[in-house]
Write a protein that holds these residues in place. Structure first.
Motif, PDB file in Angstrom:
ATOM      1  N   GLN A 277      10.509   0.871  -4.665  1.00 60.60           N
ATOM      2  CA  GLN A 277      11.012   1.291  -3.455  1.00 60.60           C
ATOM      3  C   GLN A 277      12.015   0.768  -2.889  1.00 60.60           C
ATOM      4  OE1 GLN A 277       7.042   1.812  -1.500  1.00 60.60           O
ATOM      5  NE2 GLN A 277       7.788   2.122   0.442  1.00 60.60           N
ATOM      6  N   LEU A 278      12.101  -0.528  -2.896  1.00 55.64           N
ATOM      7  CA  LEU A 278      13.424  -0.873  -1.747  1.00 55.64           C
ATOM      8  C   LEU A 278      14.970  -0.501  -2.985  1.00 55.64           C
ATOM      9  CD1 LEU A 278      15.361  -3.480  -2.943  1.00 55.64           C
ATOM     10  CD2 LEU A 278      13.036  -4.439  -2.346  1.00 55.64           C
TER      11      LEU A 278
ATOM     12  N   ILE B 168       4.275   2.311  -0.153  1.00 55.01           N
ATOM     13  CA  ILE B 168       4.065   1.383   0.679  1.00 55.01           C
ATOM     14  C   ILE B 168       4.756   1.006   2.634  1.00 55.01           C
ATOM     15  CG2 ILE B 168       3.821  -1.036   0.923  1.00 55.01           C
ATOM     16  CD1 ILE B 168       3.444  -1.715  -1.452  1.00 55.01           C
TER      17      ILE B 168
ATOM     18  N   ILE C  60       5.928  -1.449   4.312  1.00 58.96           N
ATOM     19  CA  ILE C  60       6.202  -2.319   4.412  1.00 58.96           C
ATOM     20  C   ILE C  60       5.350  -3.091   5.788  1.00 58.96           C
ATOM     21  CG2 ILE C  60       8.068  -3.882   4.361  1.00 58.96           C
ATOM     22  CD1 ILE C  60       9.255  -2.178   1.977  1.00 58.96           C
ATOM     23  N   LYS C  61       5.809  -2.322   6.867  1.00 58.84           N
ATOM     24  CA  LYS C  61       5.699  -2.933   8.932  1.00 58.84           C
ATOM     25  C   LYS C  61       4.200  -3.467   8.792  1.00 58.84           C
ATOM     26  CE  LYS C  61       9.347  -2.997  11.456  1.00 58.84           C
ATOM     27  NZ  LYS C  61      10.095  -3.480   9.775  1.00 58.84           N
TER      28      LYS C  61
END
Lengths: 510, 510
Positions: B122-123, B148, B150-151
């Motif tokens: 994802q990143l 996802i 992330i938070k």
């Protein structure tokens, strides 16, 4: 054969409780060291980071002793800024809650340390953590007794009281753990000593059990001059990935232009640079954030990672400085020769860092088959896992004979790396990974000091050779003088004297 | 100087996303290896743990290539038990959610692996993970595309569809990551090869890019016999701490007696043993759980840790067995001599473990200055961080000259440790810590094999010596024969023949 799989979510406190080994709580010896270390680091961060010369008191008491295990009471007290009472329960008893999730050089970085110590205390003794704190500017003293509810990762406050401050300011934390003091002691003492080297502006008082009595180790500050406090800095464009960029943009006014967004949120990016970057990367300068789709953000992140920005500098970082480093080394190692160096700021993945290095030779240092290493990272002494640390790698790959060092040799290499984000190998903060940029800087620093060591060793070699020659020449002077005296018909003694004088003059001339 | 501190809670996904290095996602090379590894391990766990001979397909495609970075598509497919659709989103896109939080030997243990790979994907690319799964006994095939959040650490399902199964059973996962294939390739190939050594009952198909084409690496199973699947086991009394005991008791009927509680919840504790333990530790046998205060539980936990229980055995563990280990070593290393050994079960902190070891000598092995090491843990090949692994420590401390090994020598040490809980150094699962009990067992295993190596080397030495002597003696036979023939007045040739025959007979006789 078929087994049904049971799925479930694990709480975050439960996760770290089960995997405490990754945060340094591996066994009853290291856990004692790790507990003390986490508390001392918090104490230093609460003081020097805020311009307060630290007064730290560390008191270890052995309450009970049983075969391999001791019941220990560990208290660490500081004169720092204190903790606002509304934050105390979660700061100690909620994993991943803290004040250190900012882009700034600090000792604590994971928001785990003290909570891991509280978890370890809870699982070995079941006793609560005691916290006494008086925040800066608040006349009250707050006292807490708390445990962590591991299932929910929330604090359980068992006792709480408020009283008037009696000149106390700062924080005092007491933990009860089971551990093996006998085997942890030397490591803890070494840790305190190295902390004193790297923080000569601190008063440190350490009382610990020895035999049936106790011992006191005391370091008084040799200066009240603190290094400048590290500051929080904006991220560098190299340091963001698509995910982070997305989250930054989500928190923004959607009508803001990309140009303004980049100028405001990244370090060292002015309007001219930002506009140039956007044009060259195919983004309109006036484009607004609202028009960015997910794939545009991915493209923007990649462009930011590859464009030729000015590299991040040492903004906000706080190295120790060559002088303080030299003082610390002199104080502890008492060598014959010291070279120190402070490298210019560098960066990896958008995080600035600075490497400082010291090289000590001879004197009280015992010769060894390899150079000894003393490592610091953001002013934390690193004691474990040296064999996977980048400094070890650098020191091992250097051919020391180039620098006239022949082993066994009395050589110690000291390194200090400071950064807003240190690439630690694990959560236990004991070894730094071999990121290429960092490895390069450490190598440059060590080689720079090593060159000065070579000059020193060459000078000694030259002097030794010279003295040997002098001794040889001196032996022949009387004979030469007597021969000359018969030719010149002069007093042999006078000739001898002037020959000696000439020799001396030549020696001092170079 | 004063800076206000800002406190906040960090989400658990955010924590691991920031600290992905601790789970092995350190750089664009290792992240490729780590991603493939996590997917392959899940594929093996989904098959062999449930009695299914694994068919694993690993396909790496290079979609784009740009300076240091490649855009890679990584797909891993298995014929395992599949994942029930209601669990798919969280199993891939919620950190600390999984099916492996049980007391059983398995490859995955942290519930992190595949989520870390998804985070990394994802990143770096912003693309969702694609999952196709058909659970055992379900005629449907479920397809998902997810990311996802992330938070909040929750899955975002972007696409979902259901179709009828077309003979497909198992799971297929596709991830897109940016990484450096050129430098990761050799490590990944080595990983796949070692996986084939430790799982000779698996079909493995691996297709990967090489130059402008691709290569295929294929391992066909040499047996369909699986080692017995590991089973979930009750904890041993040594393995619980106060915190865990408290949580177990909270889930119990308060009127249950301590005796019954202990008998039901701990491995290998019968009524007689439990009663003896309780009496000797000062707890009433009929005492009920409801009467236990917190400090009683702490006292009970400590008593359980120190009482002389029968140590945990290898219940539920699944070692490879000497034969499979020998086959694997023979297949890959092609040595002249192999010794393998499987130690009896042992334990540390209440967790059972079994050490297997193989020692290979000569043949195709190249001589080196130190023994080479090949490590496995719960059937995972460990490729990184060898220098902090317990096996390296053991191998280094052994004085190999005791075993007639003189370096450079063609020596490889293979170790396999299996346990319900392996003491890994970090979340990247690359090195095992030097827990004393484990170190001892590995040392015993290596020394056991080393003794057999010494016998082998002694035998060779004896034979060599013997042959040398024969050669010497043979030289003198004609002279002796001719002297004897003049004394005995016999034909010299006959004497020579019978002397040779006697020599041969002696040689074969020993």
């Amino acid at each position: 054969m078929e087994q049904p799989e049971t799925f479930r979510a694990l709480g975050v406190a439960e996760f770290f409780y089960r995997n405490r080994a990754i945060a340094g709580f591996t066994n009853p010896t290291r856990s004692v060291y790790q507990t003390i270390r986490e508390l001392v680091e918090n104490a230093l961060d609460a003081t020097e980071m805020h311009g307060i010369p630290p007064d730290i008191r560390v008191i270890v008491k052995k309450l009970q002793s049983e075969s391999d295990f001791d019941l220990l009471e560990i208290t660490v007290e500081d004169n720092g800024i204190g903790i606002p009472p509304e934050h105390v329960p979660r700061a100690f008893c909620s994993v991943l809650y803290g004040s250190k999730y900012v882009n700034r050089q600090s000792r604590g970085v994971f928001g785990l340390g003290v909570k891991m110590a509280v978890l370890y205390s809870q699982l070995t003794t079941g006793r609560p953590v005691k916290v006494v704190t008086s925040p800066l500017g608040d006349p009250a003293v707050y006292e807490f007794e708390m445990t962590i509810d591991i299932k929910t990762n929330t604090p359980k406050v068992l006792k709480k009281s408020v009283s008037r401050s009696n000149n106390f300011q700062g924080t005092k934390v007491t933990l009860y753990i089971e551990g093996s003091w006998g085997s942890a002691k030397s490591r803890v003492v070494e840790y305190i000593k190295r902390t004193a080297i790297i923080a000569p502006y601190a008063n440190i008082y350490f009382r610990y059990p020895e035999d049936d009595s106790y011992r006191i180790l005391r370091f008084s500050r040799s200066t009240t001059e603190l290094p400048p406090a590290p500051r929080e800095v904006l991220p560098h464009p190299y340091g963001v990935d698509a995910e982070r960029l997305k989250s930054m943009i989500e928190h923004e006014e959607p009508n803001k232009t990309l140009l303004r967004f980049i100028t405001e949120h990244f370090a060292g990016v002015g309007r001219v640079t930002a506009a140039k970057f956007l044009r060259e990367s195919g983004f309109g300068v006036r484009r607004t954030l609202r028009t960015l789709k997910d794939k545009d953000i991915v493209r923007l992140a990649r462009a930011m990672k590859t464009w030729k920005w000015k590299r991040p500098g040492g903004e906000g970082l706080s190295p120790l400085g060559e002088e303080i480093l030299k003082l610390g080394i002199q104080e502890v190692l008492k060598p014959e020769f010291i070279a120190t160096t402070c490298r210019p700021p560098s960066s990896y993945e958008g995080y600035g860092f600075i490497v400082e290095c010291g090289l000590a030779w001879g004197g009280a240092i015992q010769p060894a088959q390899t150079p000894s290493i003393i490592r610091f990272a953001n002013r934390i002494p690193l004691l474990y896992d040296e064999n996977i640390d980048v400094t070890r790698k650098v020191v091992d790959k250097i051919d020391w004979s180039t620098y006239k060092v022949a082993f066994p040799a009395p050589l110690v290499v000291v390194t200090h790396v400071c950064s807003t984000k240190l690439p630690f190998h694990g959560l236990g903060k004991e070894a730094i990974a071999d990121i290429p940029e960092l490895e390069h800087e450490i190598e440059m620093a060590v080689r720079d000091c090593a060159r000065r060591l070579r000059e020193h060793l060459s000078r000694i070699e030259r002097e030794t050779r010279h003295i040997r020659r002098l001794i040889t020449i001196k032996k022949y002077i009387p004979i030469v003088a007597s021969s000359l005296s018969s030719i010149l018909e002069t007093n042999s003694k006078d000739i001898e004297d002037s020959l000696f004088k000439m020799l001396e003059a030549r020696r001092h001339g170079g």
